[in-house]
Write a protein that holds these residues in place. Structure first.
Motif, PDB file in Angstrom:
ATOM      1  N   ARG A  15      -5.237   3.046   0.387  1.00  0.00           N
ATOM      2  CA  ARG A  15      -5.191   2.803   2.028  1.00  0.00           C
ATOM      3  C   ARG A  15      -7.260   1.875   1.468  1.00  0.00           C
ATOM      4  NH1 ARG A  15      -3.881   5.511   6.011  1.00  0.00           N
ATOM      5  NH2 ARG A  15      -1.889   5.694   4.795  1.00  0.00           N
ATOM      6  N   VAL A  16      -7.310   1.644   0.333  1.00  0.00           N
ATOM      7  CA  VAL A  16      -8.464   0.501  -0.237  1.00  0.00           C
ATOM      8  C   VAL A  16      -7.965  -0.192   0.116  1.00  0.00           C
ATOM      9  CG1 VAL A  16     -10.686   0.183  -1.133  1.00  0.00           C
ATOM     10  CG2 VAL A  16      -9.952   2.626  -0.696  1.00  0.00           C
ATOM     11  N   PHE A  51     -13.453   4.565   1.879  1.00  0.00           N
ATOM     12  CA  PHE A  51     -13.479   4.616   0.851  1.00  0.00           C
ATOM     13  C   PHE A  51     -13.241   6.015   0.142  1.00  0.00           C
ATOM     14  CE2 PHE A  51     -14.285  -0.565   0.860  1.00  0.00           C
ATOM     15  CZ  PHE A  51     -13.398  -0.428   2.159  1.00  0.00           C
ATOM     16  N   LEU A  52     -13.756   7.129  -0.363  1.00  0.00           N
ATOM     17  CA  LEU A  52     -13.899   7.361  -1.613  1.00  0.00           C
ATOM     18  C   LEU A  52     -12.892   8.398  -0.746  1.00  0.00           C
ATOM     19  CD1 LEU A  52     -14.818   9.087  -3.901  1.00  0.00           C
ATOM     20  CD2 LEU A  52     -16.555   9.475  -2.159  1.00  0.00           C
ATOM     21  N   VAL A  53     -13.259   9.303   0.433  1.00  0.00           N
ATOM     22  CA  VAL A  53     -12.474   9.859   1.313  1.00  0.00           C
ATOM     23  C   VAL A  53     -10.865   9.569   1.324  1.00  0.00           C
ATOM     24  CG1 VAL A  53     -12.107  10.708   3.826  1.00  0.00           C
ATOM     25  CG2 VAL A  53     -14.122  10.842   2.915  1.00  0.00           C
ATOM     26  N   ALA A  54     -10.829   8.057   1.407  1.00  0.00           N
ATOM     27  CA  ALA A  54      -9.691   7.564   1.703  1.00  0.00           C
ATOM     28  C   ALA A  54      -8.463   8.356  -0.002  1.00  0.00           C
ATOM     29  CB  ALA A  54      -8.917   6.222   2.104  1.00  0.00           C
ATOM     30  N   GLN A  55      -9.813   7.109  -0.379  1.00  0.00           N
ATOM     31  CA  GLN A  55      -9.155   7.185  -2.156  1.00  0.00           C
ATOM     32  C   GLN A  55      -8.895   8.784  -2.196  1.00  0.00           C
ATOM     33  OE1 GLN A  55      -9.990   4.687  -5.190  1.00  0.00           O
ATOM     34  NE2 GLN A  55     -11.738   6.077  -5.785  1.00  0.00           N
ATOM     35  N   ASN A  56      -9.722   9.880  -2.377  1.00  0.00           N
ATOM     36  CA  ASN A  56      -9.613  11.204  -2.454  1.00  0.00           C
ATOM     37  C   ASN A  56      -8.013  11.664  -1.674  1.00  0.00           C
ATOM     38  OD1 ASN A  56     -11.606  10.876  -4.418  1.00  0.00           O
ATOM     39  ND2 ASN A  56     -12.239  12.262  -2.195  1.00  0.00           N
ATOM     40  N   ARG A  57      -7.964  11.288  -0.568  1.00  0.00           N
ATOM     41  CA  ARG A  57      -7.184  11.229  -0.304  1.00  0.00           C
ATOM     42  C   ARG A  57      -5.369  11.106  -0.212  1.00  0.00           C
ATOM     43  NH1 ARG A  57      -6.180   9.096   6.641  1.00  0.00           N
ATOM     44  NH2 ARG A  57      -3.399  10.631   6.300  1.00  0.00           N
ATOM     45  N   PHE A  58      -5.154   9.938  -0.748  1.00  0.00           N
ATOM     46  CA  PHE A  58      -4.309   9.755  -1.158  1.00  0.00           C
ATOM     47  C   PHE A  58      -4.244   9.874  -3.129  1.00  0.00           C
ATOM     48  CE2 PHE A  58      -4.086   7.902   2.662  1.00  0.00           C
ATOM     49  CZ  PHE A  58      -2.833   7.895   3.045  1.00  0.00           C
ATOM     50  N   SER A 107       0.961  -0.913  -0.182  1.00  0.00           N
ATOM     51  CA  SER A 107      -0.533  -0.123  -0.071  1.00  0.00           C
ATOM     52  C   SER A 107       0.946   1.698   0.293  1.00  0.00           C
ATOM     53  CB  SER A 107      -0.671  -0.197   1.221  1.00  0.00           C
ATOM     54  OG  SER A 107      -0.249   0.100   2.224  1.00  0.00           O
ATOM     55  N   SER A 108       2.121   1.362  -0.117  1.00  0.00           N
ATOM     56  CA  SER A 108       2.944   2.132  -0.282  1.00  0.00           C
ATOM     57  C   SER A 108       3.463   2.581  -1.120  1.00  0.00           C
ATOM     58  CB  SER A 108       3.777   1.611   0.897  1.00  0.00           C
ATOM     59  OG  SER A 108       5.090   0.588  -0.457  1.00  0.00           O
ATOM     60  N   LYS A 109       2.804   2.027  -2.601  1.00  0.00           N
ATOM     61  CA  LYS A 109       3.266   2.353  -3.754  1.00  0.00           C
ATOM     62  C   LYS A 109       1.755   3.331  -4.286  1.00  0.00           C
ATOM     63  CE  LYS A 109       7.179  -0.758  -4.776  1.00  0.00           C
ATOM     64  NZ  LYS A 109       7.546  -2.031  -5.121  1.00  0.00           N
ATOM     65  N   SER A 110       2.102   3.323  -5.761  1.00  0.00           N
ATOM     66  CA  SER A 110       1.071   3.696  -5.893  1.00  0.00           C
ATOM     67  C   SER A 110       0.199   2.523  -6.884  1.00  0.00           C
ATOM     68  CB  SER A 110       0.372   5.483  -7.032  1.00  0.00           C
ATOM     69  OG  SER A 110       0.459   6.313  -5.927  1.00  0.00           O
TER      70      SER A 110
END
Length: 280
Positions: free
Chosen positions: A73-74, A61-68, A3-6
């Motif tokens: 994180r999902v 999930f949506l908030v986490a995805q927008n954050r990163f 999860s540290s990578k994109s």
């Protein structure tokens, strides 16, 4: 998958919702407290804590995805929720969630493997492709309309991916049915001869047809011999051999369960010894 990578571009909201639906399912999903604890543990915001579990998790999930800017994180949440150690007392639940997740993750080219990790998988463009990619043995048995008696006897073993004992339990279902239908005791070939074989009288306890022609009598004998063959191939060896010395593949398991299903369907319409109609 770290999860540290994109690992991927952002997922559509539809995919996020579908993953949330699986993990927050009313009957088989995480509890509200489990969702809360995982969100806290993974430093994920909980924007709608009072909403239904599915909506709550989808929004998180949506908030986490927008954050990163990506679904890292999902993915971490999925991996944490699918840690095999969580399912040590209920391994069939792991398989159930894994199957359901994989049907949706196929749209983004990912899958949950047997270690609970999110790995690369085939990419689906349509619903049919997603279903085919994610199809499990359990789903394939339902697609084949496997007889309910087979599923009743070995569904737990199938979900546990215990092919060895799934074959054993499926074979046992035939002999249990022969005993229940006739009241005859015994087992194995002796039971088959007592119930299905023509014998000296030419009239078996359970007849699958009218036995009026040689072809019908041959068919009756064929079924009796077929059941004996299944017993010799899959019940006696699995009952006596150590599990580690016998490997049963996915394809072989499907073939065995399909054959057992066929036997049950032939028994669905058997006639009683006095010709008094169906045993069904």
């Amino acid at each position: 998958m770290s999860s540290s990578k994109s690992p991927q571009p952002p997922w559509s909201y539809s995919v996020l919702q579908l993953v949330a639906v699986v993990l927050a399912d009313t009957e088989d999903g995480l509890t509200g407290s489990e969702i809360r604890d995982l969100l806290v543990r993974l430093d994920m915001q909980d924007p709608l804590p009072s909403a239904t579990k599915r909506v709550r998790l989808a929004e998180a999930f949506l908030v986490a995805q927008n954050r990163f800017g990506d679904p890292r994180r999902v993915i971490t949440f999925i991996v944490t929720a699918m840690e095999p150690v969580r399912y040590r007392s209920n391994p069939e639940l792991f398989t159930l969630r894994q199957d359901r997740l994989n049907e949706h993750l196929a749209f983004v080219g990912l899958r949950v493997n047997d270690e609970g990790k999110v790995a690369k998988g085939a990419v689906a463009q349509t619903l049919d492709e997603a279903s085919r990619i994610a199809t499990s043995i359990r789903d394939e048995l339902h697609r084949r309309k496997c007889h309910p008696s087979v599923l009743r006897y070995c569904s737990v073993e199938v979900l546990k991916k215990d092919h060895f004992h799934a074959c054993l339990e499926a074979a046992k279902s035939i002999f249990d049915r022969l005993r229940d239908s006739t009241g005859v005791s015994g087992d194995g070939a002796v039971l088959v001869d007592a119930v299905l074989a023509l014998g000296k009288s030419g009239v078996p306890l359970l007849a699958i047809n009218s036995l009026q022609t040689q072809t019908e009598r041959d068919e009756q004998t064929g079924l009796a011999n077929f059941v004996k063959g299944l017993n010799g191939l899959y019940r006696n060896p699995t009952a006596h051999d150590p599990r580690l010395s016998r490997t049963i593949s996915d394809d072989e398991l499907l073939e065995v369960l399909t054959m057992v299903s066929m036997v049950h369907r032939r028994l669905d319409g058997v006639s009683a010894p006095n010709g008094g109609g169906s045993e069904r």
